[in-house]
Every structure is written in structure tokens, then in C-alpha cells.
Design a protein around this motif. Sequence first.
Motif, PDB file in Angstrom:
ATOM      1  N   HIS A  80      -8.022  -1.400  -8.032  1.00  0.00           N
ATOM      2  CA  HIS A  80      -7.345  -0.391  -7.220  1.00  0.00           C
ATOM      3  C   HIS A  80      -6.045   0.083  -7.866  1.00  0.00           C
ATOM      4  CE1 HIS A  80      -4.915   1.168  -3.822  1.00  0.00           C
ATOM      5  NE2 HIS A  80      -6.065   1.635  -3.417  1.00  0.00           N
TER       6      HIS A  80
ATOM      7  N   SER B 124      -1.319  -2.243  -3.946  1.00  0.00           N
ATOM      8  CA  SER B 124      -2.777  -2.383  -3.897  1.00  0.00           C
ATOM      9  C   SER B 124      -3.169  -3.593  -3.065  1.00  0.00           C
ATOM     10  CB  SER B 124      -3.335  -2.519  -5.317  1.00  0.00           C
ATOM     11  OG  SER B 124      -3.106  -1.340  -6.055  1.00  0.00           O
TER      12      SER B 124
ATOM     13  N   THR C  29     -10.473  -6.777  -7.182  1.00  0.00           N
ATOM     14  CA  THR C  29     -10.319  -5.540  -6.403  1.00  0.00           C
ATOM     15  C   THR C  29      -8.883  -5.022  -6.488  1.00  0.00           C
ATOM     16  OG1 THR C  29      -9.886  -6.817  -4.389  1.00  0.00           O
ATOM     17  CG2 THR C  29     -12.156  -6.126  -4.789  1.00  0.00           C
TER      18      THR C  29
END
Lengths: 215, 215
Positions: free
Chosen positions: B44, B23, B40
Motif C-alpha cells: 500500500h 498505510s 500489505t
Amino acid sequence: MQNAKRSFVRQAADKRQQALIKSTLHLIATGGPEAATVRTISEHAGVTQGLIRHYFSSKDELFIAAYECHMTQMTDATSAVATTDHDNAVAHLKAFIISALTPPVVDTEAMAIWAGFIHMVQRDKNMRAIHEKTYYRFRDELQALISAAWAEAGNAKSSADERRAAIACNALLDGLWLEGGALPESFEVNELPNVGLNSIGAILNIDFSNLELSE
Amino acid sequence: MQNAKRSFVRQAADKRQQALIKSTLHLIATGGPEAATVRTISEHAGVTQGLIRHYFSSKDELFIAAYECHMTQMTDATSAVATTDHDNAVAHLKAFIISALTPPVVDTEAMAIWAGFIHMVQRDKNMRAIHEKTYYRFRDELQALISAAWAEAGNAKSSADERRAAIACNALLDGLWLEGGALPESFEVNELPNVGLNSIGAILNIDFSNLELSE
DNA sequence: GACTTTGTTATACGTATGTATAATTATATT
DNA sequence: AATATAATTATACATACGTATAACAAAGTC
């Protein structure tokens, strides 16, 4: 307390913009892109952070200006040597190669700055345009030098051949530039320009060795 | 309200670490390093952000692991082709060159990831060690292939010559890799491997053209 | 010397970030 | 089935960031 405003001197727009751009590049070079914040940039430039927004509509715009400045500076540094007088086209090309493979073009910080902008280049249209412009300008100049050197040797070739040669020589210069910047201590003095001249000489079938060159 | 905790399944440490690394690389590739935040990345990877600190003592450590993963993957992708059987040393070298100049090695995102780590490489000791290790491994492998190809042609040279040739060929591969990643649309199909083979052929005085190669 | 312009500072705002820690829940062990 | 372990979530915290805006001051103009 210290309610008193800091004293300051007004400066021309060009000077201030240039100072902010230089500070931006310096911070990116030494600490990576995330080290170049509006606060560190303005502090390094000796102004307060509000001034950045007075000269640039956003931080991105400042970064774009900084990128253009850096790229133009690098390609110009190489071209400058090539525009001075040379006895012949081969000497011209040789000077170009050496210039591209020695400081200040080959430089750890210059390489770090270039790398720091890559992701913006891939996303921002303006950045992309700057990248293409400087890349093609450099490669086209190299291609013209190759063409002249071949013609001089009575060995003129097609423009397709010239294009392929320019791509190859440009890649070689970029690769050596990259490695010289990334691992500067792993190459001996003059090793990069020597390798560059020998390799490009082999690719173009040109002998650079018997040319005296003014350092 | 949703006071209920999210349901989840436990996974092996390796899987989770690998998922977080993947990721991280994906986000750096598509949005640059600053797009890869702990939030993030964890989103992800389908986990919550606290898990990152459970597997990595800091974000920097995750980045170091991601860098090593990426670099190893890239050099392995090239080496893998070279370890398959080949009729002779020249064919071996040719396969190596082609592999280094075609996807997935030549790739915009792979290049962006590499660039995104540069500033950490220059500052962090561990990153630097990874960089040097992968760089020298790749170059040494290339040098061994060059040595074998020269020997096969009855044209053995000194190790100093081999070193210089490896530096030059490596630089050429890196430069073409860089430009193929930075400006993918400005090269025709197969142009990069063709330029690479012709140029390295000229540098090493080896002819790759009359070799059939399985695509 | 008063007035205008605008370069420059100062301050505030909302949000994002990395890290720390406590609460929970899935799985293995017995 | 009870218990222990640790993988995972949830929440909080201090700080840093980019941006917006108002206040101030230096220099030019008349």
C-alpha cells in the motif's frame, strides 16, 4: 511413536460448544484476537483442533457465537440487577446504573473482548446484527427506566426527550465503562458509580443521593 | 523473467516512515489489525516489504509508532478548535465539545483503529504510556476549560469538583464518540453534538444554547 | 454381544506471516 | 567521473495459520 489415540469422553454438543466459546473469549481477553487460533482455543478447551470444525463450520462462525455470548452476558449482568424488586422507579434506575459501573461489567478483559470484535462487527452482517440488537436492548431498557422515574416524579416528558436522555445516559455509562476498563487504576473505589449517579442525576434532574441501596 | 530490479526513488526517512504509518492505519481501519501485514502495508505504501525492517526494528515498533500517530492526531484535532480565539470561556468549551463530537474525530474508521490497538495497549508498556499520555492530556485540557467556564460564571469550585466534572464530561464525550463511530446511521445530523452540549450543560450547570457559534 | 452412529483424534496440505540476509541501485561526495 | 553510502529490492527460511479428510473410539440400540 505414540500411535495410541488419546482417550477422551464424549460430551453433549452444548457443553462442548460452550467450552470452545469460553476458551475463545478467554484467549481474546488475555492475548487479543490474534492469540485465539484454532490450535490455542482447542488446546485451552482440552480437545484437539479438529473438533472446532465439527461444531462450527468455520472459525468465523465460532467467533460470531463467542461475540453473541459475550454481549448477551454483559447486558444481562446489568439487567439482572434491575429486575429484582425495588421500592420505586428511581431506586430501580439507580441499581441499574451502579450495576453497569461496577464489576463484573466494568472489567479490563470484558472491554478488551468487546474491542477485539469491533472490526468484525463492521464487516460481518451477522456480527452487526448482534451488536445492534444488544445495543438497542440495553438503551431501550434504560429509556424505560428513565421514563418510569420521570413519571414517578410527576415530571413525564415526551418520548423524544426520553430518547435523547437515554442516548446521553447510555453514552455516559459506556464512556465510564470504557475508561474503567482501559485505565482501572486511575479511578478510586466507587468513583465510577458515584460520578455516574451524579452526572445522570444532573442530566435527568433526579436526585439519587437520598436513597438507601442494598449492596 | 523480470530479473530487472524495480526502479525506485530514494526518499527522506521521515516521509517513508510516515507513509508506512499511514498505510498501517489505513489497513487497520478498513480490515482490522490482522489485515495489516508487512506485505500489505508495504504494498500500500508502494515499497517492498524489506523496507519496513529498515525503518522499524520490528512490526510491533511500527504499530507503536502508528498508534502514537493516530492518538495524537485525534486529540490534536479537538484541541486545535479550542485554541482559536473565542469571546469567552463558555464559547471555548462549547467549541471543544462540538469538535469532539463531529467528524473527523467522530468517525467509524478512527474508532476501529483505536479498538484495534487496545489489546496491545494492555500488554505493551510503551503503548500503555502513549495511551495514558493522550488520555490525561485530553482530560486535563477539558478540566481547564471547565474550570475557566465556572470561574467566568462566578461559580468557581474546588479542584476535586473539577476533576469529577472532567471525568464525567470526558466519559460522555467518549461514549458519544464511541456510539457515533459504531452505529453512525442511528443518529440524526447534529444529534451527537446537541446531546453532548445539553448533557454537559446539565452536568456543569452551564447553558450553551444562547451562544452563537461559527460553523 | 454385534452393529450403528457420531463425537473425537490424527495427519496432511496449501498458504500467509514475520524476520533475516544478500544483492542492487539511487544519490551524495569528492 | 570515480567512489562511498545507505536506501531499496529480492529472495530465502522457519513457523503458524485455517481448512480438509481419513482413521479411530465411545456410547447408544437392537
